[in-house]
Write a protein that holds these residues in place. Structure first.
Motif, mmCIF file in Angstrom:
data_model
loop_
_atom_site.group_PDB
_atom_site.id
_atom_site.type_symbol
_atom_site.label_atom_id
_atom_site.label_comp_id
_atom_site.label_asym_id
_atom_site.label_seq_id
_atom_site.Cartn_x
_atom_site.Cartn_y
_atom_site.Cartn_z
ATOM 1 N N ALA A 165 59.829 -0.059 33.602
ATOM 2 C CA ALA A 165 60.822 0.472 34.538
ATOM 3 C C ALA A 165 60.186 1.019 35.812
ATOM 4 N N GLY A 166 58.841 0.990 35.883
ATOM 5 C CA GLY A 166 58.163 1.484 37.067
ATOM 6 C C GLY A 166 58.006 2.989 37.102
ATOM 7 N N TYR A 167 58.112 3.643 35.940
ATOM 8 C CA TYR A 167 57.961 5.091 35.871
ATOM 9 C C TYR A 167 56.534 5.451 35.474
ATOM 10 N N PRO A 168 56.012 6.586 35.928
ATOM 11 C CA PRO A 168 54.635 6.967 35.580
ATOM 12 C C PRO A 168 54.506 7.365 34.115
ATOM 13 N N THR A 169 53.372 7.041 33.534
ATOM 14 C CA THR A 169 53.106 7.414 32.149
ATOM 15 C C THR A 169 51.651 7.824 31.987
ATOM 16 N N ILE A 170 51.428 8.775 31.092
ATOM 17 C CA ILE A 170 50.089 9.262 30.783
ATOM 18 C C ILE A 170 49.788 8.959 29.318
ATOM 19 N N ALA A 171 48.635 8.379 29.062
ATOM 20 C CA ALA A 171 48.170 8.186 27.684
ATOM 21 C C ALA A 171 47.088 9.213 27.406
ATOM 22 N N VAL A 172 47.357 10.110 26.481
ATOM 23 C CA VAL A 172 46.362 11.099 26.062
ATOM 24 C C VAL A 172 45.738 10.554 24.783
ATOM 25 N N ILE A 173 44.452 10.230 24.837
ATOM 26 C CA ILE A 173 43.836 9.476 23.748
ATOM 27 C C ILE A 173 42.864 10.336 22.930
ATOM 28 N N GLY A 174 42.607 9.894 21.716
ATOM 29 C CA GLY A 174 41.730 10.628 20.808
ATOM 30 C C GLY A 174 40.332 10.062 20.722
ATOM 31 N N THR A 175 40.027 9.139 21.630
ATOM 32 C CA THR A 175 38.700 8.528 21.708
ATOM 33 C C THR A 175 38.124 8.796 23.093
ATOM 34 N N ILE A 177 37.014 7.777 26.856
ATOM 35 C CA ILE A 177 37.750 6.948 27.806
ATOM 36 C C ILE A 177 37.231 5.517 27.811
ATOM 37 N N ASN A 178 35.992 5.302 27.371
ATOM 38 C CA ASN A 178 35.398 3.964 27.367
ATOM 39 C C ASN A 178 35.637 3.224 26.052
ATOM 40 N N ALA A 179 36.446 3.813 25.175
ATOM 41 C CA ALA A 179 36.798 3.183 23.898
ATOM 42 C C ALA A 179 38.310 3.002 23.848
ATOM 43 N N CYS A 180 38.794 2.341 22.810
ATOM 44 C CA CYS A 180 40.238 2.159 22.662
ATOM 45 C C CYS A 180 40.616 2.168 21.189
ATOM 46 N N TYR A 181 41.616 2.965 20.856
ATOM 47 C CA TYR A 181 42.167 2.949 19.502
ATOM 48 C C TYR A 181 43.677 3.145 19.593
ATOM 49 N N PRO A 183 42.670 -0.951 18.664
ATOM 50 C CA PRO A 183 42.169 -2.034 19.524
ATOM 51 C C PRO A 183 43.287 -2.933 20.049
ATOM 52 N N GLU A 184 44.403 -2.989 19.323
ATOM 53 C CA GLU A 184 45.525 -3.817 19.770
ATOM 54 C C GLU A 184 46.104 -3.331 21.097
ATOM 55 N N HIS A 185 45.820 -2.076 21.460
ATOM 56 C CA HIS A 185 46.378 -1.517 22.695
ATOM 57 C C HIS A 185 45.366 -1.462 23.840
ATOM 58 N N ARG A 186 44.316 -2.258 23.736
ATOM 59 C CA ARG A 186 43.317 -2.261 24.801
ATOM 60 C C ARG A 186 43.932 -2.673 26.137
ATOM 61 N N ALA A 187 44.718 -3.739 26.136
ATOM 62 C CA ALA A 187 45.349 -4.197 27.378
ATOM 63 C C ALA A 187 46.335 -3.155 27.895
ATOM 64 N N LEU A 188 47.057 -2.521 26.981
ATOM 65 C CA LEU A 188 48.007 -1.477 27.380
ATOM 66 C C LEU A 188 47.275 -0.299 28.009
ATOM 67 N N GLN A 189 46.151 0.096 27.423
ATOM 68 C CA GLN A 189 45.363 1.196 27.981
ATOM 69 C C GLN A 189 44.898 0.855 29.394
ATOM 70 N N GLN A 190 44.464 -0.366 29.599
ATOM 71 C CA GLN A 190 44.012 -0.800 30.924
ATOM 72 C C GLN A 190 45.160 -0.793 31.928
ATOM 73 N N GLU A 191 46.349 -1.193 31.475
ATOM 74 C CA GLU A 191 47.510 -1.205 32.361
ATOM 75 C C GLU A 191 47.915 0.219 32.749
ATOM 76 N N ILE A 192 47.861 1.124 31.779
ATOM 77 C CA ILE A 192 48.211 2.523 32.063
ATOM 78 C C ILE A 192 47.200 3.136 33.033
ATOM 79 N N ALA A 193 45.934 2.778 32.880
ATOM 80 C CA ALA A 193 44.900 3.296 33.782
ATOM 81 C C ALA A 193 45.156 2.860 35.222
#
Length: 312
Positions: A165-175, A177-181, A183-193
């Motif tokens: 929808a074009g709204y801002p979102t923040i991902a607060v992660i437990g790893t 910043i150079n990791a992803c958990y 792993p299925e959400h690696r592309a999503l993490q990159q998009e949010i960044a």
């Protein structure tokens, strides 16, 4: 390596040398700040740091040479925020387990905007997915930043709904910043960044532990005005964050559908506590939250009838 990177490197080295004892590391770090040696090579003052920690100087040197490569290879797009940084989110300062540094990839300005956490189970029902989607859309439309934890299930739906929808979102992660958990959400993490912000309290040298995700939830709650538990099991991570939100005197929203679900106990355990609101529709959430913030509704124990019925 600039000043803030050097300071974060020093802190992580002290944390490593003290075997993860944050109190000891923080004490040594603050003393080093007093001594004006934080911006100098740590190994030049290994003996001083060792005395502050009560360890041998070799512990400091060994930790430094183990940690340093992780900072040298950190992505240039990652911003490090310390307590003195102009973009440090002051809303986290008064809560337990405040991190000494935050690692942010994306728009650091989002951390100081009004955010609401949209969280829930990794195995949602169809109704839960629909609620997560409409919740994120309603909050984004009302001007709130949608925060979540990048997990499978409700978290992922909330992030994707905001992005779509074009709204801002923040991902607060437990790893880090150079990791992803996961792993299925690696592309999503990159998009949010790129379109929002990814936030971690963990340095790139951190080895992820299971309990780090609870620290993630504490931080996410602290960054948010409120948490919305869309759907979860008893004892789930979202339920834990609900407890953190009330501990931090934030607002908590629960859907009526969760209260009516008698296969779980947690909604009724929260229902009559102060600052807790039970809503039927996601469209009601921004209005009720805005009203609560304006009138301080929910301070003190609210009447159950008022929470469940009179507001709608």
């Amino acid at each position: 390596m600039d000043s803030i990177q050097l300071q974060a490197l020093h802190y992580e080295t002290l944390l490593k040398a003290s075997k993860g004892a944050e109190a000891k590391a923080s004490y040594a770090f603050e003393k080093a700040m007093e001594y004006s040696i934080l911006n100098e090579s740590l190994v030049l003052h290994a003996q001083t740091y060792a005395q502050l920690l009560g360890v041998e100087a070799s512990f400091i040197s060994d930790a430094y040479y183990e940690i340093r490569p992780h900072f040298d290879t950190m992505d240039d797009s990652v911003a490090i925020l310390g307590w003195e940084s102009p973009h440090w989110p002051r809303q986290v300062d008064s809560f337990a387990f405040r991190p000494r540094f935050l690692y942010v990839q994306g728009n650091v300005g989002l951390l100081s905007q009004c955010a609401v956490s949209v969280i829930g189970t990794r195995s949602p029902s169809l109704e839960g997915k629909q609620l997560a989607l409409s919740t994120a859309q309603s909050l984004g439309k009302a001007g709130y930043v949608v925060a979540s934890g990048l997990a499978l299930g409700i978290d992922g739906v909330a992030h994707k709904a905001a992005l779509a929808a074009g709204y801002p979102t923040i991902a607060v992660i437990g790893t880090p910043i150079n990791a992803c958990y996961p792993p299925e959400h690696r592309a999503l993490q990159q998009e949010i960044a790129k379109a929002g912000a990814v936030v971690s309290r963990f340095s790139p040298a951190t080895v992820t532990q299971k309990w780090h995700f609870l620290l993630r939830n504490r931080l996410m709650s602290a960054l948010s005005d409120a948490s919305v538990v869309v759907e979860d099991r008893d004892g789930g991570g979202a339920v834990r964050q609900a407890a953190f939100a009330l501990e931090q005197k934030k607002y908590l929203f629960i859907y009526q559908s969760s209260v009516d679900n008698h296969s779980v106990l947690w909604p009724r355990q929260f229902a009559n506590q102060s600052r807790v609101f039970i809503i039927k529709k996601s469209q009601d959430l921004p209005r009720v939250l805005n009203q609560a913030k304006k009138t301080r509704e929910g301070v003190g124990k609210p009447r159950q009838k008022a929470v469940q019925l009179d507001l709608f």
